[in-house]
Scaffold this motif. Structure first.
Motif, mmCIF file in Angstrom:
data_model
loop_
_atom_site.group_PDB
_atom_site.id
_atom_site.type_symbol
_atom_site.label_atom_id
_atom_site.label_comp_id
_atom_site.label_asym_id
_atom_site.label_seq_id
_atom_site.Cartn_x
_atom_site.Cartn_y
_atom_site.Cartn_z
ATOM 1 N N HIS A 1 0.813 -1.224 0.000
ATOM 2 C CA HIS A 1 0.000 0.000 0.000
ATOM 3 C C HIS A 1 0.846 1.273 0.000
ATOM 4 O O HIS A 1 0.303 2.375 0.137
ATOM 5 C CB HIS A 1 -0.972 0.044 1.173
ATOM 6 N N GLY A 2 2.160 1.169 -0.150
ATOM 7 C CA GLY A 2 2.980 2.373 -0.269
ATOM 8 C C GLY A 2 3.464 2.941 1.048
ATOM 9 O O GLY A 2 3.385 2.305 2.101
ATOM 10 N N PHE A 3 3.949 4.202 0.980
ATOM 11 C CA PHE A 3 4.649 4.781 2.125
ATOM 12 C C PHE A 3 3.915 5.945 2.793
ATOM 13 O O PHE A 3 4.440 6.569 3.719
ATOM 14 C CB PHE A 3 6.052 5.252 1.720
ATOM 15 N N VAL A 4 2.711 6.257 2.368
ATOM 16 C CA VAL A 4 1.988 7.355 3.009
ATOM 17 C C VAL A 4 1.358 6.921 4.324
ATOM 18 O O VAL A 4 1.371 7.646 5.315
ATOM 19 C CB VAL A 4 0.908 7.938 2.060
ATOM 20 N N ARG A 5 0.799 5.718 4.373
ATOM 21 C CA ARG A 5 -0.100 5.369 5.482
ATOM 22 C C ARG A 5 0.556 5.389 6.856
ATOM 23 O O ARG A 5 -0.113 5.624 7.857
ATOM 24 C CB ARG A 5 -0.756 4.009 5.235
ATOM 25 N N HIS A 6 1.861 5.165 6.939
ATOM 26 C CA HIS A 6 2.538 5.217 8.243
ATOM 27 C C HIS A 6 3.482 6.413 8.347
ATOM 28 O O HIS A 6 4.284 6.491 9.277
ATOM 29 C CB HIS A 6 3.315 3.928 8.492
ATOM 30 N N ASN A 7 3.368 7.349 7.401
ATOM 31 C CA ASN A 7 4.350 8.430 7.315
ATOM 32 C C ASN A 7 4.125 9.490 8.397
ATOM 33 O O ASN A 7 2.995 9.975 8.570
ATOM 34 C CB ASN A 7 4.279 9.062 5.928
ATOM 35 N N LYS A 8 5.186 9.845 9.091
ATOM 36 C CA LYS A 8 5.094 10.833 10.170
ATOM 37 C C LYS A 8 5.524 12.226 9.746
ATOM 38 O O LYS A 8 5.508 13.167 10.550
ATOM 39 C CB LYS A 8 5.952 10.377 11.365
ATOM 40 N N THR A 9 5.907 12.384 8.476
ATOM 41 C CA THR A 9 6.406 13.688 8.028
ATOM 42 C C THR A 9 5.379 14.451 7.195
ATOM 43 O O THR A 9 5.667 15.545 6.718
ATOM 44 C CB THR A 9 7.702 13.531 7.208
ATOM 45 N N ILE A 10 4.175 13.892 7.027
ATOM 46 C CA ILE A 10 3.105 14.638 6.366
ATOM 47 C C ILE A 10 2.746 15.839 7.238
ATOM 48 O O ILE A 10 2.671 15.730 8.457
ATOM 49 C CB ILE A 10 1.875 13.748 6.156
ATOM 50 N N THR A 11 2.532 16.987 6.593
ATOM 51 C CA THR A 11 2.231 18.203 7.343
ATOM 52 C C THR A 11 0.904 18.792 6.895
ATOM 53 O O THR A 11 0.471 18.608 5.754
ATOM 54 C CB THR A 11 3.337 19.258 7.142
ATOM 55 N N LEU A 12 0.261 19.509 7.800
ATOM 56 C CA LEU A 12 -0.929 20.269 7.447
ATOM 57 C C LEU A 12 -0.476 21.483 6.652
ATOM 58 O O LEU A 12 0.270 22.328 7.157
ATOM 59 C CB LEU A 12 -1.673 20.699 8.706
ATOM 60 N N SER A 13 -0.917 21.575 5.399
ATOM 61 C CA SER A 13 -0.456 22.674 4.543
ATOM 62 C C SER A 13 -1.496 23.766 4.363
ATOM 63 O O SER A 13 -1.156 24.888 3.998
ATOM 64 C CB SER A 13 -0.041 22.137 3.172
ATOM 65 N N ASN A 14 -2.772 23.444 4.643
ATOM 66 C CA ASN A 14 -3.803 24.460 4.512
ATOM 67 C C ASN A 14 -5.027 24.050 5.318
ATOM 68 O O ASN A 14 -5.367 22.867 5.377
ATOM 69 C CB ASN A 14 -4.196 24.654 3.049
ATOM 70 N N GLN A 15 -5.662 25.029 5.941
ATOM 71 C CA GLN A 15 -6.894 24.774 6.680
ATOM 72 C C GLN A 15 -7.864 25.911 6.420
ATOM 73 O O GLN A 15 -7.500 27.091 6.470
ATOM 74 C CB GLN A 15 -6.619 24.654 8.179
ATOM 75 N N THR A 16 -9.122 25.547 6.119
ATOM 76 C CA THR A 16 -10.180 26.530 5.990
ATOM 77 C C THR A 16 -11.280 26.168 6.983
ATOM 78 O O THR A 16 -11.146 25.206 7.747
ATOM 79 C CB THR A 16 -10.758 26.563 4.568
ATOM 80 N N LYS A 17 -12.367 26.897 6.934
ATOM 81 C CA LYS A 17 -13.471 26.624 7.840
ATOM 82 C C LYS A 17 -14.005 25.211 7.673
ATOM 83 O O LYS A 17 -14.434 24.572 8.647
ATOM 84 C CB LYS A 17 -14.595 27.639 7.593
ATOM 85 N N ASN A 18 -13.979 24.691 6.434
ATOM 86 C CA ASN A 18 -14.571 23.368 6.195
ATOM 87 C C ASN A 18 -13.600 22.378 5.556
ATOM 88 O O ASN A 18 -14.027 21.344 5.061
ATOM 89 C CB ASN A 18 -15.829 23.500 5.322
ATOM 90 N N SER A 19 -12.288 22.656 5.575
ATOM 91 C CA SER A 19 -11.354 21.717 4.931
ATOM 92 C C SER A 19 -10.005 21.676 5.632
ATOM 93 O O SER A 19 -9.579 22.637 6.288
ATOM 94 C CB SER A 19 -11.145 22.080 3.454
#
Length: 296
Positions: A72-90
């Motif tokens: 299933h690849g390398f995203v699912r356990h990845n700890k270096t993903i960051t929040l890049s944008n947040q809005t009221k509903n996303s």
């Protein structure tokens, strides 16, 4: 934990793997996602990139070089993903190539996943940007696990999956030894558009569909009606899975599939692979809609 809510739904997303881990009613706190019991299956909704399922020997080749890649690849356990944008509903999370990932996946990329709440619907958008000076190759998909049964007065067998079109598709069976897709198929539909859930349904692993007519499937209770549906118009493969005898069901929109038994292991010719040219961006969205009668 990152959270979003509106007038009817609330969601939570884990930083690790940007994994959705809660969909619940704001009014009555009813939970719709599996609770990731580690003694059964300790995930909620892994994000699958840049491969789906198993590769032969956990390897693939690109232009003569061999690379290792976990299931299933390398995203699912990845700890270096960051929040890049947040809005009221996303909420949008980002993962870019780095030195370690380039050893697994020799392409410069940015992977983004955006969770957007629109009333009683959660849209999950996958974006891949090619930042390389060559085409890149990948698959992408979701793996959300839904609580089943949802209500305490029910059993697993009170539920069915109902597709929005008449179906003749069969599931492709997996090789029990290595998890690769065989050319053997098996009928699993109980009616022209439904599959009844039962504890032994997944004894031979996931149901894998390559040629569904439907692009929406509903989780339906005999006593409480339609609970939720998953719409996946951008995805042409679907997996359905749970551990045998476990109280959940995964409805998995995929763009891609596990390796077949006769694979050459060349990622360029892998079944279901997406080829993204230089400077281009790829988007694919699936949606989870909770039926309003269950939201209080």
């Amino acid at each position: 934990m990152y959270q979003l809510s509106n007038e009817v739904l609330k969601i939570s997303v884990k930083p690790k793997g940007a994994e959705l881990c809660e969909i619940a009613s704001v009014k009555n706190d009813k939970q719709f996602m599996w609770h990731a019991d580690p003694d059964i299956w300790g995930s909620f909704a892994p994000n699958l990139f840049p491969v789906i399922g198993s590769l032969k020997d956990d390897q693939y080749t690109f232009e003569g070089q061999t690379y290792n890649m976990p299931k299933h690849g390398f995203v699912r356990h990845n700890k270096t993903i960051t929040l890049s944008n947040q809005t009221k509903n996303s909420l949008t999370f980002s993962l870019k190539h780095n030195e370690g990932l380039l050893r697994l996946f020799p392409f410069k990329f940015e992977f983004l996943i955006t969770y957007t709440l629109n009333h009683n619907t959660l849209d999950i958008t996958h974006t891949v940007k090619n930042l390389d000076d060559k085409a890149i190759y990948f698959s992408i998909g979701g793996h959300p696990a839904f609580k089943c049964p949802v209500y305490n007065d029910e059993n697993y067998t009170d539920y069915s999956l109902v597709f929005n079109k008449q179906e003749t598709a069969k599931t492709y069976l997996l090789n029990k030894t290595n998890g690769l897709v065989t050319n053997q198929t098996k009928p699993v539909f109980d009616t022209e558009n439904s599959i009844n859930l039962r504890p032994d349904l997944f004894n031979e692993d996931a149901l894998i569909f390559k040629d569904l007519e439907s692009r929406q499937v509903a989780l339906v209770s005999k006593t409480h009606g339609e609970i939720l549906n998953v719409s996946f118009k951008d995805f042409n493969y679907l997996g359905i899975w749970a551990k045998p005898n476990a109280p959940y069901v995964c409805i998995e929109p995929w763009l891609g599939i596990a390796d077949t038994e006769n694979t050459t292991q060349d990622i360029k010719t892998k079944e279901g692979i997406i080829k993204l040219p230089i400077n281009e961006t790829f988007n694919a969205t699936y949606s989870i809609q909770i039926h309003e009668q269950h939201l209080g």
